[in-house]
Write a protein that holds these residues in place. Sequence first.
Motif, mmCIF file in Angstrom:
data_model
loop_
_atom_site.group_PDB
_atom_site.id
_atom_site.type_symbol
_atom_site.label_atom_id
_atom_site.label_comp_id
_atom_site.label_asym_id
_atom_site.label_seq_id
_atom_site.Cartn_x
_atom_site.Cartn_y
_atom_site.Cartn_z
ATOM 1 N N ASN A 97 0.846 -1.201 0.000
ATOM 2 C CA ASN A 97 0.000 0.000 0.000
ATOM 3 C C ASN A 97 0.876 1.243 0.000
ATOM 4 O O ASN A 97 2.059 1.187 0.325
ATOM 5 C CB ASN A 97 -0.920 0.018 1.223
ATOM 6 N N ARG A 98 0.258 2.363 -0.385
ATOM 7 C CA ARG A 98 0.941 3.640 -0.141
ATOM 8 C C ARG A 98 0.202 4.334 0.993
ATOM 9 O O ARG A 98 -0.982 4.069 1.207
ATOM 10 C CB ARG A 98 1.001 4.495 -1.414
ATOM 11 N N LYS A 99 0.907 5.190 1.715
ATOM 12 C CA LYS A 99 0.267 5.824 2.871
ATOM 13 C C LYS A 99 -0.710 6.907 2.457
ATOM 14 O O LYS A 99 -1.727 7.107 3.114
ATOM 15 C CB LYS A 99 1.336 6.383 3.820
ATOM 16 N N GLU A 100 -0.400 7.619 1.351
ATOM 17 C CA GLU A 100 -1.290 8.674 0.865
ATOM 18 C C GLU A 100 -2.028 8.120 -0.349
ATOM 19 O O GLU A 100 -1.379 7.729 -1.313
ATOM 20 C CB GLU A 100 -0.476 9.895 0.403
ATOM 21 N N ALA A 101 -3.363 8.115 -0.317
ATOM 22 C CA ALA A 101 -4.105 7.628 -1.490
ATOM 23 C C ALA A 101 -3.828 8.561 -2.666
ATOM 24 O O ALA A 101 -3.671 9.767 -2.500
ATOM 25 C CB ALA A 101 -5.589 7.597 -1.191
ATOM 26 N N LYS A 102 -3.745 7.975 -3.871
ATOM 27 C CA LYS A 102 -3.429 8.754 -5.065
ATOM 28 C C LYS A 102 -4.726 8.993 -5.824
ATOM 29 O O LYS A 102 -5.497 8.062 -6.048
ATOM 30 C CB LYS A 102 -2.457 7.910 -5.896
ATOM 31 N N SER A 103 -4.974 10.263 -6.224
ATOM 32 C CA SER A 103 -6.254 10.557 -6.882
ATOM 33 C C SER A 103 -6.121 10.600 -8.398
ATOM 34 O O SER A 103 -7.105 10.681 -9.113
ATOM 35 C CB SER A 103 -6.798 11.896 -6.379
ATOM 36 N N HIS A 104 -4.908 10.556 -8.949
ATOM 37 C CA HIS A 104 -4.726 10.594 -10.395
ATOM 38 C C HIS A 104 -4.069 9.278 -10.847
ATOM 39 O O HIS A 104 -3.831 8.392 -10.024
ATOM 40 C CB HIS A 104 -3.868 11.795 -10.787
ATOM 41 N N GLY A 105 -3.802 9.194 -12.163
ATOM 42 C CA GLY A 105 -3.165 7.971 -12.681
ATOM 43 C C GLY A 105 -4.012 6.758 -12.332
ATOM 44 O O GLY A 105 -5.238 6.776 -12.463
ATOM 45 N N GLU A 106 -3.359 5.703 -11.836
ATOM 46 C CA GLU A 106 -4.115 4.482 -11.531
ATOM 47 C C GLU A 106 -4.947 4.648 -10.257
ATOM 48 O O GLU A 106 -5.847 3.848 -9.988
ATOM 49 C CB GLU A 106 -3.171 3.265 -11.438
#
Length: 218
Positions: A97-106
């Motif tokens: 997992n990553r700690k910060e959710a990503k809102s762009h790309g995948e």
Amino acid sequence: MPDHRTRFLQLALRAQALRFGEFTLKSGRLSPYFFNAGLFNTGAGLAELAVCYADAVDADGVDFDLLFGPAYKGIPLATALACEYARRGRDLPVAFNRKEAKSHGEGGHLIGAPLDGRRVLIVDDVITAGTAIREALGIIRAGGGLPAGIVIALDRQEAVDPATSRRSAAESVAIEQGLPVVRVATLDDLLAFTASDSTLAGHRERLLAYREAYGSLT
Ligand code: OMP
């Protein structure tokens, strides 16, 4: 060849990932030792560490089909373990997992193989109170995975609240979640190791006093 516990402790001391001194833990406890898995910071060190993890997991016989490394320290550990299993002829999917959710790309906060319906083995560094592991279990369930077990390098064998219960955090997680918790080594193993190595004998008293104050009886 020494067993995985001894090999791991030798390796951790050599990499200075295991140190003696005075360290303040996440819990606020003042510990005479600290394990920093981030100091396995070379390819050879991680590869050797992964052999210790795989030997411990195989000795336990836990059944799983995906490796999950919680951010951040679990990520290289799960990846190195996946490489070790590939070397042993078992090509396992790996995710983290990553700690910060990503809102762009995948998007999202899970990376790597999909968790859906997979029996997931969590690969992490250390258990003190079990907070980090409980968080990882939540992430896996939310992602559709089925937790199958946990493997950690070092179980500090601490009771969360020694005044009320001397059960270790690792055992509490195992009972409460109904999951095997595989430990490559424990504080007890470290104590046995310090008894067998004269260069480490000077640390023993403080380790024993710490175990007396905070240690579990399990
Ligand atoms: P719990 O979440 O309390 O089980 O503690 C696990 C976390 O404690 C690890 O992910 C580290 O952030 C940290 N830690 C170590 O890395 N090594 C230690 O020897 C002790 C701790 C700790 O703070 O208890």
